[in-house]
Design an enzyme around this catalytic site. Sequence first.
Site, PDB file in Angstrom:
ATOM      1  N   PHE A 142       0.856  -1.186   0.000  1.00 11.20           N
ATOM      2  CA  PHE A 142       0.000   0.000   0.000  1.00 11.20           C
ATOM      3  C   PHE A 142       0.891   1.236   0.000  1.00 11.20           C
ATOM      4  CE2 PHE A 142      -2.286   3.611   1.592  1.00 11.20           C
ATOM      5  CZ  PHE A 142      -3.447   3.558   0.837  1.00 11.20           C
ATOM      6  N   ASP A 227       9.142   3.076   2.193  1.00  8.63           N
ATOM      7  CA  ASP A 227       7.955   3.869   2.488  1.00  8.63           C
ATOM      8  C   ASP A 227       7.677   3.738   3.988  1.00  8.63           C
ATOM      9  OD1 ASP A 227       5.449   4.880   2.940  1.00  8.63           O
ATOM     10  OD2 ASP A 227       4.531   4.012   1.136  1.00  8.63           O
ATOM     11  N   LYS A 256       2.094  11.474   7.105  1.00  5.94           N
ATOM     12  CA  LYS A 256       1.216  11.201   8.250  1.00  5.94           C
ATOM     13  C   LYS A 256       1.631  11.970   9.521  1.00  5.94           C
ATOM     14  CE  LYS A 256      -1.282   7.314   6.540  1.00  5.94           C
ATOM     15  NZ  LYS A 256      -0.903   6.184   5.741  1.00  5.94           N
TER      16      LYS A 256
HETATM   17  C1  PLP Z   1      -1.093   6.237   4.234  1.00  5.56           C
HETATM   18  C2  PLP Z   1       0.017   5.688   3.446  1.00  5.56           C
HETATM   19  C3  PLP Z   1       0.373   6.248   2.196  1.00  5.56           C
HETATM   20  C4  PLP Z   1      -0.414   7.337   1.531  1.00  5.56           C
HETATM   21  O1  PLP Z   1      -0.502   8.509   2.268  1.00  5.56           O
HETATM   22  P1  PLP Z   1      -1.643   9.583   1.901  1.00  5.56           P
HETATM   23  O2  PLP Z   1      -1.295  10.746   2.770  1.00  5.56           O
HETATM   24  O3  PLP Z   1      -2.951   8.946   2.278  1.00  5.56           O
HETATM   25  O4  PLP Z   1      -1.554   9.859   0.460  1.00  5.56           O
HETATM   26  C5  PLP Z   1       1.468   5.718   1.533  1.00  5.56           C
HETATM   27  N1  PLP Z   1       2.159   4.697   2.053  1.00  5.56           N
HETATM   28  C6  PLP Z   1       1.849   4.136   3.241  1.00  5.56           C
HETATM   29  C7  PLP Z   1       2.683   3.010   3.769  1.00  5.56           C
HETATM   30  C8  PLP Z   1       0.756   4.592   3.957  1.00  5.56           C
HETATM   31  O5  PLP Z   1       0.418   4.012   5.119  1.00  5.56           O
END
Ligand code: PLP
Length: 404
Positions: A142, A227, A256
């Site tokens: 994700f 990520d 985040k």
């Molecule tokens: C939430 C998340 C994203 C995307 O972030 P947004 O601010 O919602 O675009 C990307 N990678 C990971 C691992 C995430 O948990």
Amino acid sequence: MSFDPQDYISIEHELGAHNYKPLDVVLSRGEGVWLWDTDGNKYLDCLAAYSAVNQGHCHPKIRDAMIAQSQKLTLTSRAFRNDQLAPFYEELCALTNSHKVLPMNSGAEAVESAVKVVRKWGYEVKGVAENRAEIIVCSENFHGRTLAIVGFSTDPSARRGFGPFAPGFKVVPFGDADAMRAAITDNTVAVLIEPIQGEAGVVIPPDGYLRAVRELCSDNNVVFILDEIQTGLGRTGKLLAEEHESVEADLTLIGKALSGGFYPVSAVLSNSEVLGVLQPGEHGSTFGGNPLACAIARAALKVLVEEGMIENAEKMGARFQSALKGLRSNIVKEVRGRGLMIAVELQAEAGGARHYCEALKDRGILCKETHIDTIRIAPPLVITQGEVDWAMEQFSAVLTQTRH
Ligand SMILES: *Cc1c(COP(=O)(O)O)cnc(C)c1O
């Protein structure tokens, strides 16, 4: 005009796109780990906005920084400079041991930015032939919701109906270093993975996996992109989850909790020359690196470190996990986690996690199911021992009751 909870729900239903299926709780206030609904009921937040409010809801110091900055200057665009960007860069680089920063807004934008940058690096530095760059990603990943990103998702509901997709991505199983090795070619410019797959249900790779991927990337002149948008900034009991295996990615993506939930702020952090390939005019964002975002992020990072939230995540995470593992429940299949990134996977016969999330809500705990059978537990990192113990009483009551 006064709304009752059902009014909010029906108006959302009528006027909003239905791309979410929230629990029917209408929240109007938050403080630390606690949330209140419009009827004044109090809940312990065990989702923390998917780890965007690691510092707790409405942290007073972040709020003060936001208010103070909003009274001075909010947005200049990058056509001009502002006095918050340089200190933000300095503090973020010092904290994360990075050499360069690219500030963006959402997490998906940070991912997209990294994809663009490593492709350009591949052509200009590695010498890959034009339009041949490949990026290796993992199944069940994700990384966000934009077109390029959902194009390399393996989740049918994220992809179906949204094609055609951008080429140049290869998918290998998560946690399998041999499959990664086999997928690397001369055209591979980067590997993009999550250190722990959050949305997939807190999937932790085998020990040594991150180190093996790090080695493969170094040996093959491939950029290692981690990520850490969900795992980073204290969630797993370390500042970055990569520290659990003592590795350093070449590009680290954070978002985040970078703003403590006040504002969308994300960043690409670079330990190498990779970000250096970007020249003026080649990439940007109107809001990226704006003074309000920078002031908020500076305060969010400061309280995370100064108030011991990372250490607390490690301690409280251990307490929470061992209590969950000690539950005598015939519906719990597995408890797993790192720090305060925890998953309780239920047996298939339990009939899905949603029902248990509803039952937890009635006992004052807000949790969200991930996929069908998994309850994710990820409270703000400021949770206390007493609050963990109180939460455990509720989990125990819900998960050890007789089957429905
Ligand atoms: C939430 C998340 C994203 C995307 O972030 P947004 O601010 O919602 O675009 C990307 N990678 C990971 C691992 C995430 O948990």
